[in-house]
Design an enzyme around this catalytic site. Sequence first.
Site, short mmCIF file in Angstrom:
data_model
loop_
_atom_site.label_atom_id
_atom_site.label_comp_id
_atom_site.label_asym_id
_atom_site.label_seq_id
_atom_site.Cartn_x
_atom_site.Cartn_y
_atom_site.Cartn_z
N HIS A 11 0.64 -1.23 0.08
CA HIS A 11 0.05 -0.22 -0.12
C HIS A 11 0.93 1.35 -0.04
O HIS A 11 1.65 1.51 0.80
CB HIS A 11 -1.00 -0.17 1.19
CG HIS A 11 -2.07 -0.97 1.24
ND1 HIS A 11 -3.17 -0.61 1.82
CD2 HIS A 11 -2.18 -2.10 0.66
CE1 HIS A 11 -3.85 -1.68 1.38
NE2 HIS A 11 -3.45 -2.49 0.57
N TYR B 25 -8.43 5.26 8.37
CA TYR B 25 -8.44 5.62 9.89
C TYR B 25 -9.32 6.68 10.07
O TYR B 25 -9.15 7.83 9.23
CB TYR B 25 -6.89 6.16 10.18
CG TYR B 25 -5.83 5.08 10.28
CD1 TYR B 25 -5.24 4.76 9.14
CD2 TYR B 25 -5.34 4.63 11.53
CE1 TYR B 25 -4.15 3.77 9.05
CE2 TYR B 25 -4.71 3.72 11.66
CZ TYR B 25 -3.80 3.23 10.28
OH TYR B 25 -2.82 2.22 10.59
N PRO C 82 -1.99 0.61 19.26
CA PRO C 82 -1.96 0.29 17.93
C PRO C 82 -2.06 1.06 17.00
O PRO C 82 -2.05 0.76 15.72
CB PRO C 82 -2.99 -1.17 17.89
CG PRO C 82 -4.07 -0.91 18.80
CD PRO C 82 -3.39 0.14 20.03
N LYS D 232 2.89 -0.22 14.89
CA LYS D 232 4.23 -0.02 15.05
C LYS D 232 4.99 -1.25 16.09
O LYS D 232 6.11 -1.45 15.94
CB LYS D 232 4.82 1.38 15.76
CG LYS D 232 4.71 2.64 15.26
CD LYS D 232 5.57 2.59 14.02
CE LYS D 232 5.58 3.54 12.84
NZ LYS D 232 5.42 3.00 11.60
N TYR E 101 5.11 6.53 9.35
CA TYR E 101 4.02 5.47 8.96
C TYR E 101 4.78 4.48 8.26
O TYR E 101 4.69 3.17 8.60
CB TYR E 101 2.84 5.88 8.53
CG TYR E 101 1.84 4.71 8.41
CD1 TYR E 101 0.73 4.78 9.40
CD2 TYR E 101 1.68 3.95 7.36
CE1 TYR E 101 -0.04 3.63 9.65
CE2 TYR E 101 0.71 2.81 7.26
CZ TYR E 101 -0.15 2.78 8.60
OH TYR E 101 -1.26 1.89 8.56
P1 FAD Z 1 5.08 -11.34 21.16
O1 FAD Z 1 4.63 -11.40 19.90
O2 FAD Z 1 4.18 -11.07 22.39
O3 FAD Z 1 6.11 -12.66 21.34
C1 FAD Z 1 6.40 -13.13 22.66
C2 FAD Z 1 6.32 -14.69 22.79
O4 FAD Z 1 7.01 -14.96 24.16
C3 FAD Z 1 5.05 -15.23 22.68
O5 FAD Z 1 5.05 -16.34 21.65
C4 FAD Z 1 4.84 -15.73 24.14
O6 FAD Z 1 4.05 -16.95 24.01
C5 FAD Z 1 6.28 -16.12 24.37
N1 FAD Z 1 6.42 -16.25 25.87
C6 FAD Z 1 5.82 -15.50 26.97
N2 FAD Z 1 6.17 -15.83 27.87
C7 FAD Z 1 7.06 -16.92 28.06
C8 FAD Z 1 7.73 -17.71 28.91
N3 FAD Z 1 7.56 -17.43 30.25
N4 FAD Z 1 8.66 -18.74 28.26
C9 FAD Z 1 8.55 -18.95 26.96
N5 FAD Z 1 8.17 -18.13 26.21
C10 FAD Z 1 7.31 -17.14 26.58
N6 FAD Z 1 0.45 -4.28 16.92
C11 FAD Z 1 -0.07 -3.52 15.79
O7 FAD Z 1 1.01 -2.99 15.20
N7 FAD Z 1 -1.18 -3.65 15.47
C12 FAD Z 1 -2.06 -4.41 15.91
O8 FAD Z 1 -3.09 -4.65 15.43
C13 FAD Z 1 -2.12 -5.18 17.07
N8 FAD Z 1 -2.76 -5.98 17.50
C14 FAD Z 1 -2.37 -6.67 18.74
C15 FAD Z 1 -3.38 -7.55 19.55
C16 FAD Z 1 -3.03 -8.26 20.63
C17 FAD Z 1 -4.00 -9.18 21.41
C18 FAD Z 1 -1.47 -8.01 21.29
C19 FAD Z 1 -1.17 -8.76 22.48
C20 FAD Z 1 -0.68 -7.24 20.52
C21 FAD Z 1 -1.00 -6.58 19.17
N9 FAD Z 1 -0.10 -5.71 18.73
C22 FAD Z 1 -0.64 -4.93 17.63
C23 FAD Z 1 1.32 -5.56 19.08
C24 FAD Z 1 2.18 -6.50 18.32
O9 FAD Z 1 1.32 -7.79 17.83
C25 FAD Z 1 3.42 -6.99 19.24
O10 FAD Z 1 4.14 -5.47 19.11
C26 FAD Z 1 4.26 -7.96 18.65
O11 FAD Z 1 3.66 -9.28 18.76
C27 FAD Z 1 5.67 -7.86 19.44
O12 FAD Z 1 6.32 -8.98 19.08
P2 FAD Z 1 7.28 -9.78 20.15
O13 FAD Z 1 8.16 -10.80 19.42
O14 FAD Z 1 7.88 -8.57 20.96
O15 FAD Z 1 6.22 -10.14 21.44
C1 DHB Z 2 -3.75 -3.31 11.49
C2 DHB Z 2 -3.64 -2.97 12.78
C3 DHB Z 2 -3.03 -1.70 13.21
O1 DHB Z 2 -2.85 -1.61 14.48
C4 DHB Z 2 -3.20 -0.68 12.33
O2 DHB Z 2 -2.76 0.46 12.93
C5 DHB Z 2 -3.45 -0.81 11.00
C6 DHB Z 2 -3.94 -2.19 10.60
C7 DHB Z 2 -4.25 -4.36 10.83
O3 DHB Z 2 -4.50 -5.24 11.92
O4 DHB Z 2 -4.60 -4.73 9.89
#
Ligand code: FAD
Ligand code: DHB
Length: 396
Positions: free
Chosen positions: A72, A203, A295, A299, A387
């Site tokens: 996009h 948005y 969210p 980012k 963005y």
């Molecule tokens: P995570 O993806 O959280 O990965 C951490 C991993 O560590 C997980 O798989 C977990 O199971 C594992 N873990 C935890 N504790 C332990 C342990 N004790 N031992 C071993 N493993 C463990 N961001 C956006 O930009 N847009 C969105 O729409 C958006 N929606 C989201 C919705 C939800 C419900 C959540 C929780 C987050 C969302 N985010 C969103 C944020 C984005 O998904 C996260 O920033 C991203 O997943 C971060 O990646 P990470 O690898 O740091 O952590």
């Molecule tokens: C989506 C999630 C976001 O947090 C955003 O700002 C835009 C799109 C998505 O899940 O597609």
Amino acid sequence: MRTQVAIIGAGPAGLMLSHLLARDGIMSIVLESRTRQAIEETIRAGVLEQGTVDLLHELKLADRMEQIGERHGGIEFRFRGRGHRIPMRDLTGGNEVMIYAQHEVIKDLVAARVQQGGEIVFGVSDVQLHDLDTDRPRVSFRRSPEAPTEFIACDFIAGCDGFHGPSRSSIPENVRTEYHKTFPMGWLGILVEAPPSSEELIYCNHDRGFALVSTRSPEVQRMYIQVDAQDDIANWPDERIWSELRSRLATEDGWAPIEGPIIQKSIVGMRSFVCSPMQYGRLFLAGDAAHIVPPTGAKGLNLAVSDARVLAAAIGEFYQDSRTDLLARYSQICLRRVWKAERFSNFMTQLLHRFPEHSAFDREIQLAELDYMTSSVHGLSTIAENYVGLPIEWGT
Ligand code: FAD
Ligand code: DHB
């Protein structure tokens, strides 16, 4: 067991780190508390910055993303019943975002690691970190709740275990500062079986609250609406969700979202959080373990990937040149970019949501800000540049 880097968590941060290290010939073991199926099915983010896309290409992990994902070059801001396009590609010298679901990225990263013979242990419990302030740290864990405790001896521990994992709290309280902000609203997110309602993300700021139109594929769409942070998904039958989406997204010329069966719905809270520093001895935090963004700026996943890049470069320098300069500056390099992403996510959240405490004056200021941002080339450029993703600044 012995490895060079013990990685806790198989999210975007941990998996990307294991790939970057493997490319440099550095061994790692990833410990993940959930099952492979669970991490591959969790619905989360969807927007990949240009830098994240480029990195997936560099690592030759981009085939499925190029097939299924969508590039996009612009987004729309909608308010007072009118759409305003932000032409990001034109404003940033050709940078774009990729709409590709986080769980698809996870599937690609896991499949490639497993195929390369990389070690990911799923379903572990009781993960604990030891001897962080020595140069021989260890991680203990069990393969199942009944299994005996095993130890991994390593040179470094990467705490990539998300906001609730054990890594961050292994940094003594007196050496870390935590910055928190909780927003009074949440996002109710749905997956819908329907064709796309729009070619680009929308948005939308409306008197009734924020709404976002995103996509997953030609057949499945992703949409969000602002709800109260304490709200319960049980209060949201499908028809109520559609009614809000129709009201909030309506334009003067009669635009309406294309409806279809809702196949998934849930509510997530919104918070900002930063832990500083992101390192202690031989422990380095990456991704949500160290910081959370609301969210609205899309980012979270991208920050997890850029932390992994910085950490892999720092660990790579250690093994290649026996130098610790980058390791010593890890937090500083990451936090500079993290705070800018916190700033942008906070700005987007303030700009696009309805706040319960806003007066009529505050509301008019918010609309004037939207008007300015979408009509001045400076406003448009600042949104576009942030963005599509800011660069990592490696210097001091
Ligand atoms: P995570 O993806 O959280 O990965 C951490 C991993 O560590 C997980 O798989 C977990 O199971 C594992 N873990 C935890 N504790 C332990 C342990 N004790 N031992 C071993 N493993 C463990 N961001 C956006 O930009 N847009 C969105 O729409 C958006 N929606 C989201 C919705 C939800 C419900 C959540 C929780 C987050 C969302 N985010 C969103 C944020 C984005 O998904 C996260 O920033 C991203 O997943 C971060 O990646 P990470 O690898 O740091 O952590
Ligand atoms: C989506 C999630 C976001 O947090 C955003 O700002 C835009 C799109 C998505 O899940 O597609």
